[in-house]
Design a protein around this motif. Structure first.
Motif, PDB file in Angstrom:
ATOM      1  N   LYS A   1      36.989  25.092  50.255  1.00 12.15           N
ATOM      2  CA  LYS A   1      37.826  24.017  49.727  1.00 12.15           C
ATOM      3  C   LYS A   1      37.092  23.370  48.560  1.00 12.15           C
ATOM      4  CE  LYS A   1      39.646  22.914  54.331  1.00 12.15           C
ATOM      5  NZ  LYS A   1      38.682  23.662  55.154  1.00 12.15           N
ATOM      6  N   PHE A   2      37.822  22.665  47.734  1.00 16.07           N
ATOM      7  CA  PHE A   2      37.207  22.047  46.565  1.00 16.07           C
ATOM      8  C   PHE A   2      36.084  21.091  46.971  1.00 16.07           C
ATOM      9  CE2 PHE A   2      37.306  21.697  42.091  1.00 16.07           C
ATOM     10  CZ  PHE A   2      36.933  20.411  41.746  1.00 16.07           C
ATOM     11  N   GLU A   3      36.292  20.390  48.108  1.00 18.82           N
ATOM     12  CA  GLU A   3      35.269  19.456  48.596  1.00 18.82           C
ATOM     13  C   GLU A   3      33.989  20.175  49.027  1.00 18.82           C
ATOM     14  OE1 GLU A   3      39.092  17.707  48.473  1.00 18.82           O
ATOM     15  OE2 GLU A   3      38.463  19.501  49.568  1.00 18.82           O
ATOM     16  N   ASP A   4      34.119  21.483  49.305  1.00 22.59           N
ATOM     17  CA  ASP A   4      32.949  22.255  49.733  1.00 22.59           C
ATOM     18  C   ASP A   4      31.939  22.458  48.611  1.00 22.59           C
ATOM     19  OD1 ASP A   4      34.846  24.382  51.980  1.00 22.59           O
ATOM     20  OD2 ASP A   4      33.800  22.505  52.346  1.00 22.59           O
ATOM     21  N   ILE A   5      32.311  22.090  47.400  1.00 27.13           N
ATOM     22  CA  ILE A   5      31.370  22.152  46.272  1.00 27.13           C
ATOM     23  C   ILE A   5      30.119  21.330  46.599  1.00 27.13           C
ATOM     24  CG2 ILE A   5      31.003  21.336  43.880  1.00 27.13           C
ATOM     25  CD1 ILE A   5      33.913  22.273  43.317  1.00 27.13           C
ATOM     26  N   LEU A   6      30.306  20.249  47.364  1.00 27.40           N
ATOM     27  CA  LEU A   6      29.174  19.402  47.735  1.00 27.40           C
ATOM     28  C   LEU A   6      28.137  20.153  48.572  1.00 27.40           C
ATOM     29  CD1 LEU A   6      31.040  16.082  48.617  1.00 27.40           C
ATOM     30  CD2 LEU A   6      29.505  16.464  46.680  1.00 27.40           C
ATOM     31  N   LYS A   7      28.556  21.244  49.219  1.00 21.94           N
ATOM     32  CA  LYS A   7      27.639  22.025  50.053  1.00 21.94           C
ATOM     33  C   LYS A   7      26.833  23.041  49.247  1.00 21.94           C
ATOM     34  CE  LYS A   7      30.913  21.760  53.925  1.00 21.94           C
ATOM     35  NZ  LYS A   7      31.802  22.548  54.807  1.00 21.94           N
ATOM     36  N   LEU A   8      27.213  23.244  47.988  1.00 22.13           N
ATOM     37  CA  LEU A   8      26.521  24.225  47.148  1.00 22.13           C
ATOM     38  C   LEU A   8      25.221  23.644  46.584  1.00 22.13           C
ATOM     39  CD1 LEU A   8      29.601  25.604  45.162  1.00 22.13           C
ATOM     40  CD2 LEU A   8      28.458  26.683  47.105  1.00 22.13           C
ATOM     41  N   ASP A   9      24.241  24.511  46.378  1.00 20.03           N
ATOM     42  CA  ASP A   9      22.989  24.035  45.794  1.00 20.03           C
ATOM     43  C   ASP A   9      23.103  23.967  44.275  1.00 20.03           C
ATOM     44  OD1 ASP A   9      21.348  27.254  46.453  1.00 20.03           O
ATOM     45  OD2 ASP A   9      22.762  26.664  44.889  1.00 20.03           O
ATOM     46  N   ASN A  10      22.078  23.429  43.634  1.00 23.35           N
ATOM     47  CA  ASN A  10      22.114  23.226  42.175  1.00 23.35           C
ATOM     48  C   ASN A  10      22.211  24.536  41.397  1.00 23.35           C
ATOM     49  OD1 ASN A  10      22.010  20.446  42.397  1.00 23.35           O
ATOM     50  ND2 ASN A  10      19.784  20.378  42.379  1.00 23.35           N
ATOM     51  N   LYS A  11      21.575  25.574  41.944  1.00 29.04           N
ATOM     52  CA  LYS A  11      21.643  26.889  41.289  1.00 29.04           C
ATOM     53  C   LYS A  11      23.100  27.366  41.212  1.00 29.04           C
ATOM     54  CE  LYS A  11      20.071  31.659  41.846  1.00 29.04           C
ATOM     55  NZ  LYS A  11      19.434  32.619  42.758  1.00 29.04           N
ATOM     56  N   ALA A  12      23.840  27.150  42.302  1.00 24.88           N
ATOM     57  CA  ALA A  12      25.248  27.556  42.336  1.00 24.88           C
ATOM     58  C   ALA A  12      26.070  26.751  41.324  1.00 24.88           C
ATOM     59  CB  ALA A  12      25.804  27.375  43.743  1.00 24.88           C
ATOM     60  N   ILE A  13      25.795  25.449  41.248  1.00 25.51           N
ATOM     61  CA  ILE A  13      26.532  24.585  40.312  1.00 25.51           C
ATOM     62  C   ILE A  13      26.299  25.044  38.868  1.00 25.51           C
ATOM     63  CG2 ILE A  13      26.775  22.223  39.410  1.00 25.51           C
ATOM     64  CD1 ILE A  13      27.903  22.573  42.230  1.00 25.51           C
ATOM     65  N   ILE A  14      25.069  25.413  38.554  1.00 21.73           N
ATOM     66  CA  ILE A  14      24.746  25.902  37.203  1.00 21.73           C
ATOM     67  C   ILE A  14      25.529  27.169  36.896  1.00 21.73           C
ATOM     68  CG2 ILE A  14      22.890  26.904  35.787  1.00 21.73           C
ATOM     69  CD1 ILE A  14      20.993  24.874  37.266  1.00 21.73           C
ATOM     70  N   GLU A  15      25.630  28.071  37.884  1.00 19.25           N
ATOM     71  CA  GLU A  15      26.388  29.311  37.695  1.00 19.25           C
ATOM     72  C   GLU A  15      27.873  29.021  37.481  1.00 19.25           C
ATOM     73  OE1 GLU A  15      23.324  31.875  37.528  1.00 19.25           O
ATOM     74  OE2 GLU A  15      25.450  32.369  37.261  1.00 19.25           O
ATOM     75  N   ILE A  16      28.395  28.023  38.200  1.00 22.11           N
ATOM     76  CA  ILE A  16      29.799  27.646  38.026  1.00 22.11           C
ATOM     77  C   ILE A  16      30.029  27.116  36.612  1.00 22.11           C
ATOM     78  CG2 ILE A  16      31.623  26.055  38.797  1.00 22.11           C
ATOM     79  CD1 ILE A  16      30.245  26.186  41.602  1.00 22.11           C
TER      80      ILE A  16
ATOM     81  N   ASP B   1      29.465  13.766  40.098  1.00 24.85           N
ATOM     82  CA  ASP B   1      28.023  13.517  39.924  1.00 24.85           C
ATOM     83  C   ASP B   1      27.205  14.797  40.098  1.00 24.85           C
ATOM     84  OD1 ASP B   1      28.025  10.207  41.492  1.00 24.85           O
ATOM     85  OD2 ASP B   1      28.544  10.871  39.462  1.00 24.85           O
ATOM     86  N   LYS B   2      27.657  15.666  41.008  1.00 22.71           N
ATOM     87  CA  LYS B   2      26.937  16.919  41.264  1.00 22.71           C
ATOM     88  C   LYS B   2      26.930  17.799  40.016  1.00 22.71           C
ATOM     89  CE  LYS B   2      26.245  20.266  44.961  1.00 22.71           C
ATOM     90  NZ  LYS B   2      25.001  19.738  45.521  1.00 22.71           N
ATOM     91  N   PHE B   3      28.062  17.844  39.334  1.00 20.51           N
ATOM     92  CA  PHE B   3      28.125  18.632  38.094  1.00 20.51           C
ATOM     93  C   PHE B   3      27.341  17.958  36.967  1.00 20.51           C
ATOM     94  CE2 PHE B   3      30.677  22.287  38.787  1.00 20.51           C
ATOM     95  CZ  PHE B   3      31.538  21.990  39.833  1.00 20.51           C
ATOM     96  N   LEU B   4      27.512  16.637  36.845  1.00 20.44           N
ATOM     97  CA  LEU B   4      26.825  15.911  35.767  1.00 20.44           C
ATOM     98  C   LEU B   4      25.305  16.012  35.898  1.00 20.44           C
ATOM     99  CD1 LEU B   4      28.984  12.648  35.594  1.00 20.44           C
ATOM    100  CD2 LEU B   4      29.032  14.585  33.999  1.00 20.44           C
TER     101      LEU B   4
END
Length: 341
Positions: free
Chosen positions: A246-261, A283-286
């Motif tokens: 789910k979109f809210e599950d983005i919070l469960k991803l680590d920073n490496k995953a966010i960078i790849e996204i 905030d997680k993306f920023l």
């Protein structure tokens, strides 16, 4: 940690529950009679969820209420004791409603919490010969991570039946379970599961429970299980897979995953998706952008102005699709499908 320090963390409601439970029965009855229905319900729920406090904890709570109190007896919070007090304090129709909606529900949850503490292999051995529907009902009441562990110990095949596949399919099909049905199911388990009261229906999202359980399985088991389900019911498999992230599950991803996204998604689509997202996700993306990039991103979001909810949902679906694509490629990890060498 001292008992005194432990009591600092007790809420006012918890302290009230301990106080009422510690008082003589006739006084407890009088207190319940003075309370409003919603207050009784809150106190009862709190009593049922409390771990049995020590005598020292009870004394500390009582000292807060009565400066001159010297002694206190250990708290009595057993369900039978509580029922006895409530029978004297409440009209029969109010008591019946309370027990159906609150008391049995909390007792029911406590029993399955106890089941979660048992060794998964032992639980699997206990239920492995049950019908897949019975196994599904039991696992649907447990934490997905615990249910996933138990499921792995269930024999994969019995004759021509893929039991694991059947269980996931049946969990995904659950809409409502009557508490009386769960009582019957619980009677097949150990002695501590024999006392589940009949009561109101428990509304469940079977698809979501199935998705969370599959998410908690190792990656190769996830793939194999979903393939088996898809052979039988493609729509059901797609529905489970859809809910596995789910979109809210983005919070469960680590920073490496966010960078790849950030590397793989369209900036404008991400901006639109984040317009309707919780602040923590933004905030997680920023936090994974440079200071200048983050400032520019926020400025561009502001320029967007008000947007349609349907456009935000469409953008979020695109982001989810890209994340699932990255997960499937092994670029980012999600769930507990890690492999160790």
């Amino acid at each position: 940690m001292s008992e005194e320090k432990k009591n600092v963390h007790l809420t006012k409601l918890q302290k009230a529950a301990i106080l009422i439970s510690a008082l003589p029965e006739d006084i407890s009855v009088q207190i319940f009679k003075k309370l409003k229905d919603f207050e009784v319900e809150r106190i009862v729920k709190t009593i049922l969820m409390l771990e049995t406090p020590s005598k020292e904890s009870v004394l500390e709570v009582l000292k807060e209420a009565y400066d001159n109190l010297k002694e206190a007896s250990p708290v009595k919070i057993a369900p039978d004791h509580l029922k006895k007090i409530l029978q004297k304090a409440l009209p029969p129709e109010v008591l019946e409603k309370l027990l159906n909606q609150t008391f049995d529900e909390e007792e029911f949850k406590t029993i399955f919490k106890e089941l979660e503490k048992l060794d998964p292999k032992m639980v699997a051995n206990l239920i492995k010969n049950e019908h897949p529907q019975v196994i599904a009902l039991i696992l649907s009441q447990l934490k997905p991570s615990v249910a996933a562990e138990i499921l792995q110990y269930i024999p994969k095949r019995v004759g021509v039946t893929n039991v694991q596949e059947e269980v996931i399919k049946r969990i995904a099909s659950i809409e409502k379970i009557n508490a009386q049905t769960l009582k019957i199911v619980a009677n097949t388990l150990e002695e501590e599961l024999l006392t589940i009261g009949a009561g109101a229906e428990e509304t469940l999202s079977g698809i979501d429970i199935a998705a969370e359980i599959v998410n908690a399985l190792p990656k190769e088991v996830q793939v194999e299980l979903l393939e088996e389900v898809r052979k039988e019911d493609e729509i059901l498999a797609d529905n489970i897979e859809e809910r596995m992230f789910k979109f809210e599950d983005i919070l469960k991803l680590d920073n490496k995953a966010i960078i790849e996204i950030l590397k793989n998604v369209d900036k404008n689509v991400l901006m639109m998706a984040l317009k309707g997202a919780p602040q923590e996700i933004l905030d997680k993306f920023l936090s994974n952008m440079s200071k200048r990039a983050a400032e520019m991103f926020l400025e561009d979001m502001e320029v967007l102005g008000p947007v349609k909810k349907s456009d935000v949902e469409k953008a979020q679906k695109k982001i989810i699709e890209e994340i699932k694509n990255l997960i499937n490629k092994g670029v980012i990890e999600f769930g507990s499908g890690e492999e160790y060498v």
